[in-house]
Design an enzyme around this catalytic site. Structure first.
Site, PDB file in Angstrom:
ATOM      1  N   SER A  45     -43.901 -21.834  23.751  1.00 17.58           N
ATOM      2  CA  SER A  45     -44.999 -21.325  24.553  1.00 17.58           C
ATOM      3  C   SER A  45     -45.055 -19.829  24.250  1.00 17.58           C
ATOM      4  O   SER A  45     -44.061 -19.119  24.461  1.00 17.58           O
ATOM      5  CB  SER A  45     -44.751 -21.588  26.042  1.00 17.58           C
ATOM      6  OG  SER A  45     -45.923 -21.299  26.766  1.00 17.58           O
ATOM      7  N   GLU A  46     -46.190 -19.352  23.728  1.00 20.91           N
ATOM      8  CA  GLU A  46     -46.200 -18.016  23.138  1.00 20.91           C
ATOM      9  C   GLU A  46     -46.035 -16.879  24.148  1.00 20.91           C
ATOM     10  O   GLU A  46     -45.866 -15.730  23.758  1.00 20.91           O
ATOM     11  CB  GLU A  46     -47.447 -17.808  22.269  1.00 20.91           C
ATOM     12  CG  GLU A  46     -48.768 -17.779  23.003  1.00 20.91           C
ATOM     13  CD  GLU A  46     -49.444 -19.137  23.038  1.00 20.91           C
ATOM     14  OE1 GLU A  46     -48.738 -20.157  22.943  1.00 20.91           O
ATOM     15  OE2 GLU A  46     -50.687 -19.179  23.187  1.00 20.91           O
ATOM     16  N   ASN A  47     -46.090 -17.201  25.445  1.00 21.14           N
ATOM     17  CA  ASN A  47     -45.794 -16.150  26.427  1.00 21.14           C
ATOM     18  C   ASN A  47     -44.300 -15.884  26.540  1.00 21.14           C
ATOM     19  O   ASN A  47     -43.891 -15.023  27.328  1.00 21.14           O
ATOM     20  CB  ASN A  47     -46.397 -16.496  27.796  1.00 21.14           C
ATOM     21  CG  ASN A  47     -46.026 -17.869  28.284  1.00 21.14           C
ATOM     22  OD1 ASN A  47     -45.977 -18.823  27.521  1.00 21.14           O
ATOM     23  ND2 ASN A  47     -45.722 -17.969  29.551  1.00 21.14           N
TER      24      ASN A  47
END
Lengths: 208, 234
Positions: A45-47
């Site tokens: 999840s790129e966060n």
């Protein structure tokens, strides 16, 4: 019958191989996680997370634990957390094997548009431009046509691009197409869909 | 040097000025410096440029500073879920510089690391590349992006010791470390300040050298998209 959302997600899950680190976009791509079966897949999840788990049970939501779509999620025994610069370092650096993303338009040269409609919808590209520029393989999952029945698989994109020549494979409700030299190649048709149906719904050049 | 302040107002004393560039941590409403945003609203400082991945939602997070028209320009990757933002942008009241998310994070990190520019593949062949230098490396095009050097950084962490060493929690870390690094002055707000020596030095996420002022307080920690699954029947 064309594929429904879940069948498209199930087909997209076949793209994933054991041991892969993968980023799934918002919408139908999120459903792909339900179809990986026994394969050992780590979702990014790129966060700032590797090893994304399923949605929490009611009452167990944690405001400090969300995915890139801002939905509450859970962690797994393999999970690690990191900051946004590190997260996009692994994306840009080619460490993520594949990204499965939605799209508004895809062109026969692999151009992808999925972040804005001028004058109508301005949301932003989020991490999509970084993902398509950096990951090993880009798979688009979307409906073949828009709600007016117009093809979303085009000779050239009309909307502002997310990436130029970045798409490897397109999975739609009608079938699977690969971006190859000179246009798109039909890989497979959805159950009950003929090659002629697929060609009729596609504006892009189909080769082979 | 004393880093711990009693409130957001005290911590913001003397660091705000009209037209300044503020870098803010947070992703959506997760890990946002709620207390410092409230303090900036109260201060009335205006014509701000704010570098932050998102602009909060209507009436919460950075959305509060949009409601009061204190922000002149946003540098962001995603502005959905905020009707007032969209209205001000489409009417031309608010300037918006779209940055791909990874480019924004790296611009902050670079600024904090003393790197004024770097080349990236992200955005090549898109509107993001317009007006930017293109250079080839190994036969591939890359575009020049500039480091962000902010006048002030506002970030949120989980715990700090009184020397400013920070520990974040889960995905609330997000943009906070790079945002903290790129500011001339960084103010961090945390849920708990513990005495020095009580955090494991090997498990510090951001060393206190980046943090100049520190406050502790209660956070609302609003959830933007509450999603759950059903428990299987026993």
């Amino acid at each position: 019958m064309p594929w429904d959302r879940n069948q498209m997600a199930a087909r997209a899950a076949e793209e994933l191989e054991d041991g892969m680190y993968v980023n799934l976009g918002i919408g139908i791509p999120t459903l792909v996680a339900n179809y990986v079966g026994d394969k050992d897949i780590t979702l990014q999840s790129e966060n700032g997370m590797l090893g994304m788990g399923p949605f929490p049970y009611e009452g167990e939501e944690d405001p400090d634990l969300i995915n890139a779509g801002k939905q509450t999620i859970t962690e797994l025994s393999r999970t690690s957390y990191f900051d946004s610069a590190t997260s996009f370092g692994m994306i840009r650096g080619g460490k993520i094997a594949a990204a499965i993303l939605g799209a508004m338009e895809v062109a026969e040269n692999g151009d992808l548009a999925n972040w804005m409609i001028p004058g109508k919808l301005v949301k932003g590209m989020g991490g999509a431009m970084d993902l398509v520029a950096g990951v090993g393989r880009v798979v688009v999952v979307m409906d073949h046509t828009n709600k007016h029945g117009d093809s979303k698989v085009l000779k050239a994109c009309t909307l502002p691009l997310t990436g130029k020549g970045v798409v490897d494979r397109i999975i739609t409700n009608l079938g699977v197409l690969d971006v190859v030299e000179g246009g798109l190649k039909i890989v497979e048709c959805a159950d009950g869909v003929t090659e002629d149906d697929l060609r009729a719904a596609t504006e892009a050049t189909i080769v082979g | 040097m004393k880093k711990v302040y009693g409130s957001a107002d005290e911590a913001l004393e003397g660091v705000l000025f009209d037209g300044m560039l503020i870098a803010a941590g947070g992703f959506g409403l997760c890990g946002i410096p709620e207390l410092l945003i409230d303090g900036i609203v109260k201060s009335g400082v205006k014509d701000l440029t704010v570098a932050s991945n998102n602009a909060g939602v209507d009436g919460f997070g950075l959305g509060k500073l949009l409601d009061t028209r204190q922000i002149r320009k946003m540098m962001s990757s995603y502005v959905g879920e905020n009707a007032e933002f969209m209205r001000q942008y489409l009417s031309g009241e608010l300037e918006l510089e779209f940055n791909p998310q990874g480019t924004l994070a790296e611009r902050m990190r670079a600024g904090g690391a003393g790197i004024p520019g770097f080349y990236t593949k992200t955005g090549v062949g898109t509107v993001i590349a317009e007006g930017k230098e293109v250079k080839q490396f190994g036969g591939e095009d890359y575009i020049l992006e500039e480091g962000i050097f902010a006048d002030l950084s506002i970030v949120k962490a989980w715990k700090a010791d009184d020397t400013g060493n920070l520990v974040f929690r889960k995905t609330a870390r997000n943009f906070n470390p790079p945002a903290a690094m790129c500011g001339k002055i960084c103010i961090a707000e945390v849920e708990e300040i513990v005495p020095r020596g009580s955090l494991d030095p090997d498990l510090i996420h951001l060393p206190g050298i980046y943090v100049h002022r520190l406050i502790q307080g209660e956070h609302e920690k609003r959830i933007e998209q509450r999603t759950t699954r059903k428990r299987e029947e026993a």
